[in-house]
Write a protein that holds these residues in place. Sequence first.
Motif, short mmCIF file in Angstrom:
data_model
loop_
_atom_site.label_atom_id
_atom_site.label_comp_id
_atom_site.label_asym_id
_atom_site.label_seq_id
_atom_site.Cartn_x
_atom_site.Cartn_y
_atom_site.Cartn_z
N GLY A 34 0.79 -1.21 0.00
CA GLY A 34 0.00 0.00 0.00
C GLY A 34 0.82 1.27 0.00
N PHE A 35 0.20 2.36 0.50
CA PHE A 35 0.82 3.67 0.38
C PHE A 35 2.11 3.80 1.18
CE2 PHE A 35 1.55 8.00 1.87
CZ PHE A 35 1.61 8.68 0.66
N ALA A 36 2.11 3.32 2.41
CA ALA A 36 3.30 3.50 3.26
C ALA A 36 4.54 2.91 2.60
CB ALA A 36 3.07 2.86 4.63
N THR A 37 4.41 1.72 2.02
CA THR A 37 5.55 1.09 1.36
C THR A 37 5.92 1.82 0.08
OG1 THR A 37 4.91 -1.04 2.28
CG2 THR A 37 6.44 -1.08 0.43
N ALA A 38 4.91 2.23 -0.70
CA ALA A 38 5.19 2.97 -1.93
C ALA A 38 5.94 4.26 -1.63
CB ALA A 38 3.88 3.27 -2.66
N HIS A 39 5.52 4.95 -0.58
CA HIS A 39 6.19 6.20 -0.22
C HIS A 39 7.61 5.94 0.24
CE1 HIS A 39 6.93 9.76 2.48
NE2 HIS A 39 6.56 10.35 1.36
N SER A 44 5.48 4.97 -7.30
CA SER A 44 4.28 5.73 -7.62
C SER A 44 3.13 5.36 -6.68
CB SER A 44 3.86 5.45 -9.07
OG SER A 44 2.62 6.07 -9.36
N ASN A 45 2.30 6.34 -6.36
CA ASN A 45 1.08 6.08 -5.59
C ASN A 45 -0.15 5.99 -6.48
OD1 ASN A 45 1.20 8.83 -6.20
ND2 ASN A 45 0.25 9.47 -4.28
N PHE A 82 -5.78 6.62 -7.19
CA PHE A 82 -4.51 6.81 -6.46
C PHE A 82 -4.79 6.92 -4.97
CE2 PHE A 82 -5.93 11.16 -7.01
CZ PHE A 82 -5.41 11.87 -5.93
N VAL A 83 -3.73 6.73 -4.19
CA VAL A 83 -3.81 6.79 -2.73
C VAL A 83 -2.83 7.85 -2.24
CG1 VAL A 83 -3.60 5.51 -0.57
CG2 VAL A 83 -4.42 4.35 -2.63
N MET A 84 -3.28 8.67 -1.30
CA MET A 84 -2.43 9.70 -0.74
C MET A 84 -2.58 9.69 0.78
SD MET A 84 -0.34 12.21 -0.79
CE MET A 84 -0.13 12.54 -2.53
N GLY A 85 -1.68 9.01 1.46
CA GLY A 85 -1.63 9.01 2.91
C GLY A 85 -2.91 8.55 3.56
N ASN A 86 -3.75 9.50 3.96
CA ASN A 86 -4.96 9.22 4.73
C ASN A 86 -6.21 9.06 3.89
OD1 ASN A 86 -5.14 11.85 3.88
ND2 ASN A 86 -5.67 12.72 5.87
N SER A 87 -6.05 8.96 2.56
CA SER A 87 -7.22 8.94 1.70
C SER A 87 -6.92 8.29 0.36
CB SER A 87 -7.74 10.38 1.47
OG SER A 87 -6.67 11.26 1.20
N ALA A 88 -7.98 7.79 -0.28
CA ALA A 88 -7.86 7.16 -1.59
C ALA A 88 -8.93 7.74 -2.51
CB ALA A 88 -8.03 5.64 -1.48
N PHE A 89 -8.60 7.83 -3.82
CA PHE A 89 -9.46 8.54 -4.75
C PHE A 89 -9.63 7.77 -6.05
CE2 PHE A 89 -7.08 11.51 -2.16
CZ PHE A 89 -8.07 12.35 -1.66
N LEU A 90 -10.83 7.77 -6.56
CA LEU A 90 -11.12 7.34 -7.93
C LEU A 90 -11.65 8.56 -8.66
CD1 LEU A 90 -13.62 6.45 -10.00
CD2 LEU A 90 -11.39 5.38 -10.19
N VAL A 91 -10.90 9.04 -9.64
CA VAL A 91 -11.22 10.27 -10.35
C VAL A 91 -11.81 9.90 -11.70
CG1 VAL A 91 -10.34 12.50 -11.13
CG2 VAL A 91 -9.22 11.33 -9.21
N ARG A 92 -13.02 10.38 -11.96
CA ARG A 92 -13.71 10.07 -13.21
C ARG A 92 -13.24 11.00 -14.34
NH1 ARG A 92 -19.16 8.48 -11.22
NH2 ARG A 92 -18.84 6.35 -10.50
N GLN A 93 -13.74 10.71 -15.54
CA GLN A 93 -13.38 11.51 -16.71
C GLN A 93 -13.87 12.96 -16.56
OE1 GLN A 93 -15.29 10.28 -20.31
NE2 GLN A 93 -17.31 10.13 -19.40
N ASN A 94 -13.20 13.87 -17.29
CA ASN A 94 -13.59 15.28 -17.34
C ASN A 94 -13.68 15.91 -15.95
OD1 ASN A 94 -13.86 15.13 -20.19
ND2 ASN A 94 -15.91 14.26 -19.95
N THR A 95 -12.68 15.59 -15.13
CA THR A 95 -12.65 16.09 -13.75
C THR A 95 -11.44 17.00 -13.55
OG1 THR A 95 -13.81 14.19 -12.82
CG2 THR A 95 -12.37 15.38 -11.33
N ARG A 96 -11.65 18.05 -12.80
CA ARG A 96 -10.55 18.92 -12.36
C ARG A 96 -10.62 19.04 -10.85
NH1 ARG A 96 -10.01 25.41 -13.55
NH2 ARG A 96 -8.01 25.74 -12.50
N MET A 97 -9.52 18.73 -10.17
CA MET A 97 -9.51 18.71 -8.71
C MET A 97 -8.12 19.04 -8.18
SD MET A 97 -9.39 14.62 -7.87
CE MET A 97 -8.52 14.81 -6.30
#
Length: 244
Positions: A34-39, A44-45, A82-97
């Motif tokens: 998971g993230f801790a090992t990747a970091h 890559s996360n 992707f996963v970033m520390g305390n959270s995980a995200f699935l980003v759909r098409q045509n998204t800006r964040m």
Amino acid sequence: MTRHTLEGRKEDELLWTRRRGFLQAAAAWTALGGFATAHAQQRSNIVELRGDATLNGQALRQQQFIQTGDEIVTGPGGHLAFVMGNSAFLVRQNTRMRVERGETLTAVSVLRLITGAVVSVWSKGNQRQVVMPTLTAGIRGTGLYSEVQDNGRSYFCNCYGTVEVSAGRESVLSQAEYHQSFWGEVAPRNGKLLTPARAINHTDEEVEMVAALMNQRTAWEILGRKGTKDGSGYMDPQPHPLAR
């Protein structure tokens, strides 16, 4: 697959959990620690990247590491997990964040969703937010679906957990077991900027898979049952908190 309702989204956007490529990538992510090992290993996360996406205005590549403070944009047909520390995200098409920094470089304090849609799961903690054009959610550890529609209306589902949802000066404490949904209105509807919504455009399986990337389980997986996916938020019939 569980029942779901579509409004302005395509069926294939919700069926990514069935793809062999993603299942293999998710299994590899978990097996590698998971993230801790990747970091720690400077890997890559990004769990999966499909189609076109940019990171801070430059083409995003599978081997890159997304950091807090970065802006992510996905194009038509794009898809990013992707996963970033305390959270995980699935980003759909045509998204800006943007993912904004929390207490550490690897902790997200704010998901700022400008356009598009994101499934996210957050570990327990305080002072984290999802900020959308017409709605803000203060989160404490939960699974969420957030979408900004083309007309500027913000849709938010507290899939499980505790969230303080607000629009303008209106707010409500959302405590959900199974998909409690809200609209942040562009202009008042019946005098209200925060209104009840149905559960739309996301599936149980999506939330479960994003939670699994964090080595977590959803509330319904833990309880071993599901409620009525009508947006009210409970296992057993109860009125939506805004309808009381």
